[in-house]
Design an enzyme around this catalytic site. Structure first.
Site, PDB file in Angstrom:
ATOM      1  CD  GLU A   1       1.929  -5.891   5.559  1.00 18.58           C
ATOM      2  OE1 GLU A   1       2.800  -6.778   5.697  1.00 18.58           O
ATOM      3  OE2 GLU A   1       1.083  -5.901   4.644  1.00 18.58           O
TER       4      GLU A   1
ATOM      5  CD  GLU B   1      -2.048  -7.895   2.764  1.00 17.39           C
ATOM      6  OE1 GLU B   1      -1.810  -6.700   2.471  1.00 17.39           O
ATOM      7  OE2 GLU B   1      -2.503  -8.232   3.864  1.00 17.39           O
TER       8      GLU B   1
ATOM      9  CB  ALA C   1      -0.886  -0.022   1.241  1.00 17.80           C
TER      10      ALA C   1
ATOM     11  N   GLY D   1       0.683  -5.137   0.811  1.00 16.58           N
ATOM     12  CA  GLY D   1      -0.514  -5.170  -0.020  1.00 16.58           C
ATOM     13  C   GLY D   1      -0.246  -5.724  -1.414  1.00 16.58           C
TER      14      GLY D   1
HETATM   15  N1  CO8 Z   1       4.613   3.194  -0.458  1.00 19.20           N
HETATM   16  C1  CO8 Z   1       5.013   4.368  -0.924  1.00 19.20           C
HETATM   17  N2  CO8 Z   1       6.184   4.553  -1.554  1.00 19.20           N
HETATM   18  C2  CO8 Z   1       6.987   3.487  -1.712  1.00 19.20           C
HETATM   19  C3  CO8 Z   1       6.618   2.210  -1.257  1.00 19.20           C
HETATM   20  C4  CO8 Z   1       5.358   2.079  -0.601  1.00 19.20           C
HETATM   21  N3  CO8 Z   1       4.888   0.907  -0.161  1.00 19.20           N
HETATM   22  N4  CO8 Z   1       7.628   1.340  -1.538  1.00 19.20           N
HETATM   23  C5  CO8 Z   1       8.569   2.059  -2.174  1.00 19.20           C
HETATM   24  N5  CO8 Z   1       8.198   3.349  -2.284  1.00 19.20           N
HETATM   25  C6  CO8 Z   1       8.932   4.447  -2.905  1.00 19.20           C
HETATM   26  C7  CO8 Z   1      10.119   4.893  -2.073  1.00 19.20           C
HETATM   27  O1  CO8 Z   1       9.691   5.798  -1.064  1.00 19.20           O
HETATM   28  C8  CO8 Z   1      11.002   5.520  -3.115  1.00 19.20           C
HETATM   29  O2  CO8 Z   1      10.510   6.801  -3.407  1.00 19.20           O
HETATM   30  P1  CO8 Z   1      11.568   8.038  -3.581  1.00 19.20           P
HETATM   31  O3  CO8 Z   1      12.377   7.654  -4.801  1.00 19.20           O
HETATM   32  O4  CO8 Z   1      10.696   9.221  -3.790  1.00 19.20           O
HETATM   33  O5  CO8 Z   1      12.391   8.053  -2.345  1.00 19.20           O
HETATM   34  C9  CO8 Z   1      10.760   4.658  -4.342  1.00 19.20           C
HETATM   35  O6  CO8 Z   1       9.531   3.986  -4.113  1.00 19.20           O
HETATM   36  C10 CO8 Z   1      11.828   3.610  -4.563  1.00 19.20           C
HETATM   37  O7  CO8 Z   1      11.956   2.857  -3.357  1.00 19.20           O
HETATM   38  P2  CO8 Z   1      13.355   2.638  -2.607  1.00 19.20           P
HETATM   39  O8  CO8 Z   1      14.275   3.775  -2.849  1.00 19.20           O
HETATM   40  O9  CO8 Z   1      13.037   2.320  -1.185  1.00 19.20           O
HETATM   41  O10 CO8 Z   1      13.882   1.360  -3.398  1.00 19.20           O
HETATM   42  P3  CO8 Z   1      14.865   0.232  -2.874  1.00 19.20           P
HETATM   43  O11 CO8 Z   1      15.198  -0.587  -4.072  1.00 19.20           O
HETATM   44  O12 CO8 Z   1      15.982   0.837  -2.107  1.00 19.20           O
HETATM   45  O13 CO8 Z   1      14.014  -0.638  -1.828  1.00 19.20           O
HETATM   46  C11 CO8 Z   1      12.056  -1.839  -1.067  1.00 19.20           C
HETATM   47  C12 CO8 Z   1      12.935  -1.408  -2.273  1.00 19.20           C
HETATM   48  C13 CO8 Z   1      12.843  -2.802  -0.177  1.00 19.20           C
HETATM   49  C14 CO8 Z   1      10.853  -2.559  -1.650  1.00 19.20           C
HETATM   50  C15 CO8 Z   1      11.632  -0.594  -0.239  1.00 19.20           C
HETATM   51  O14 CO8 Z   1      11.118   0.380  -1.141  1.00 19.20           O
HETATM   52  C16 CO8 Z   1      10.561  -0.872   0.787  1.00 19.20           C
HETATM   53  O15 CO8 Z   1      10.866  -1.430   1.827  1.00 19.20           O
HETATM   54  N6  CO8 Z   1       9.310  -0.451   0.510  1.00 19.20           N
HETATM   55  C17 CO8 Z   1       8.214  -0.572   1.454  1.00 19.20           C
HETATM   56  C18 CO8 Z   1       7.706  -2.005   1.552  1.00 19.20           C
HETATM   57  C19 CO8 Z   1       6.610  -2.094   2.588  1.00 19.20           C
HETATM   58  O16 CO8 Z   1       6.800  -1.848   3.761  1.00 19.20           O
HETATM   59  N7  CO8 Z   1       5.405  -2.504   2.131  1.00 19.20           N
HETATM   60  C20 CO8 Z   1       4.249  -2.666   3.017  1.00 19.20           C
HETATM   61  C21 CO8 Z   1       3.421  -1.418   3.023  1.00 19.20           C
HETATM   62  S1  CO8 Z   1       2.067  -1.513   4.185  1.00 19.20           S
HETATM   63  C22 CO8 Z   1       0.886  -2.414   3.351  1.00 19.20           C
HETATM   64  O17 CO8 Z   1       1.060  -2.797   2.220  1.00 19.20           O
HETATM   65  C23 CO8 Z   1      -0.383  -2.733   4.099  1.00 19.20           C
HETATM   66  C24 CO8 Z   1      -1.450  -3.178   3.121  1.00 19.20           C
HETATM   67  C25 CO8 Z   1      -2.802  -3.112   3.799  1.00 19.20           C
HETATM   68  C26 CO8 Z   1      -3.897  -2.736   2.764  1.00 19.20           C
HETATM   69  C27 CO8 Z   1      -5.207  -2.557   3.422  1.00 19.20           C
HETATM   70  C28 CO8 Z   1      -6.233  -1.938   2.458  1.00 19.20           C
HETATM   71  C29 CO8 Z   1      -7.612  -1.916   2.995  1.00 19.20           C
END
Ligand code: CO8
Length: 258
Positions: free
Chosen positions: A132, A112, A65, A109
């Site tokens: 998460e 999921e 998400a 997400g």
């Molecule tokens: N949300 C928003 N932005 C994101 C997300 C995300 N989930 N993941 C990556 N980005 C963005 C980064 O902020 C970055 O943006 P910017 O260039 O502006 O800084 C860009 O994407 C590239 O990401 P990274 O620089 O972090 O790339 P890396 O290759 O270094 O790392 C990772 C890749 C490991 C995937 C890292 O981006 C990461 O850990 N991302 C977050 C993963 C995460 O925690 N996901 C879970 C989110 S919570 C969720 O999904 C709950 C779902 C519930 C839904 C319920 C609905 C009803």
């Protein structure tokens, strides 16, 4: 229809939806949820299509998400939900086969969403996880429920409590994905698998899907009864007559989708 966060295309008998927010690793925003729901409904209602594929890009299926959009949400915002909640309903109601084609990250997400589809085909580069816990939350879109049913309690606990990622080989070993495809041939293979599915009788596909989904919800006894009734009902279709006649006559069946 033109979308901002996805690309929706038709390739002969299949509908192909590509998540398209590469700058944020296809993070699932409310807008994306709404657009994906709309595209799914259009493809579901398009009688020329027999299967739907949801995919991302080489780096990410979806990294979860959209955290930036979600971070200041209040309890009531979360409770009332948004387009992402409607997307889960739309996918669970979709009667055509939906395949998730996962390359790169499928996290939170994203994982999921892939599990809401009927089956997952992974590229060698795929990485799955429910991170998460690292945000001080828990999965909220089926991660604790579908993942546990698919890979068992021990591994689901491991994934959700450590927040670690699993690679494509591990995902195939534990039954999260149906198969792993070489990186270079990934989308070609996915499309040919989806077209193979779409080449079958649509009512038969729908009955198979309904029965398998029933197996996730009910006792073996009730599931077997449900399957038996669907099997009997299949004899009311024109496609059953055609399929069996074609076999006996040693020719290819011509499905009426009725
Ligand atoms: N949300 C928003 N932005 C994101 C997300 C995300 N989930 N993941 C990556 N980005 C963005 C980064 O902020 C970055 O943006 P910017 O260039 O502006 O800084 C860009 O994407 C590239 O990401 P990274 O620089 O972090 O790339 P890396 O290759 O270094 O790392 C990772 C890749 C490991 C995937 C890292 O981006 C990461 O850990 N991302 C977050 C993963 C995460 O925690 N996901 C879970 C989110 S919570 C969720 O999904 C709950 C779902 C519930 C839904 C319920 C609905 C009803």
């Amino acid at each position: 229809m033109t979308y901002k966060t996805i690309i929706a295309e038709i390739d002969e008998t299949i509908g192909l939806i590509t998540l398209n927010r590469p700058q944020v690793l296809n993070a699932l925003s409310n807008q994306l949820g709404g657009e994906l729901t709309q595209a799914l409904s259009d493809f579901e209602n398009n009688h020329a299509l027999g299967a739907i594929v949801i995919t991302g890009n080489e780096k990410a299926f979806a990294a979860g998400a959209d955290i930036a959009e979600m971070k200041d949400q209040s309890y009531i915002d979360a409770y009332q939900g948004g387009a992402t909640c409607n997307l889960e309903d739309a996918l669970s109601k979709c009667r055509k086969p939906v395949i998730a084609a996962v390359s790169g990250y499928a996290l939170g997400g994203g994982c999921e969403l892939a599990m809401m589809c009927d089956f997952i085909i992974a590229s060698e580069s795929a990485k799955f996880g429910q991170p998460e816990i690292n945000l001080g939350i828990l999965p909220g879109w089926g991660g604790t429920q579908r993942l546990t049913r698919l890979i068992g309690k021990s591994k689901a606990m491991d994934m959700c409590l450590t927040g670690r990622m699993m690679d494509a080989a591990e995902a195939e070993r534990c039954g999260l994905v149906s198969r792993v495809v070489e990186k270079d041939k990934f989308m070609d293979q996915v499309i040919s698998i989806a077209k193979l599915v779409a080449s079958k009788s649509l009512p038969a596909l729908m009955m198979n899907k309904e029965c398998i989904n029933q197996a996730m919800e009910t006792s073996l006894h009730d599931g077997l009864l449900f399957e038996r009734r669907q099997f009997q009902a299949a004899f009311a279709t024109a496609d059953q007559k055609e399929g069996m006649a074609a076999f006996v006559e040693k020719r290819k069946p011509h499905w009426m989708h009725r």
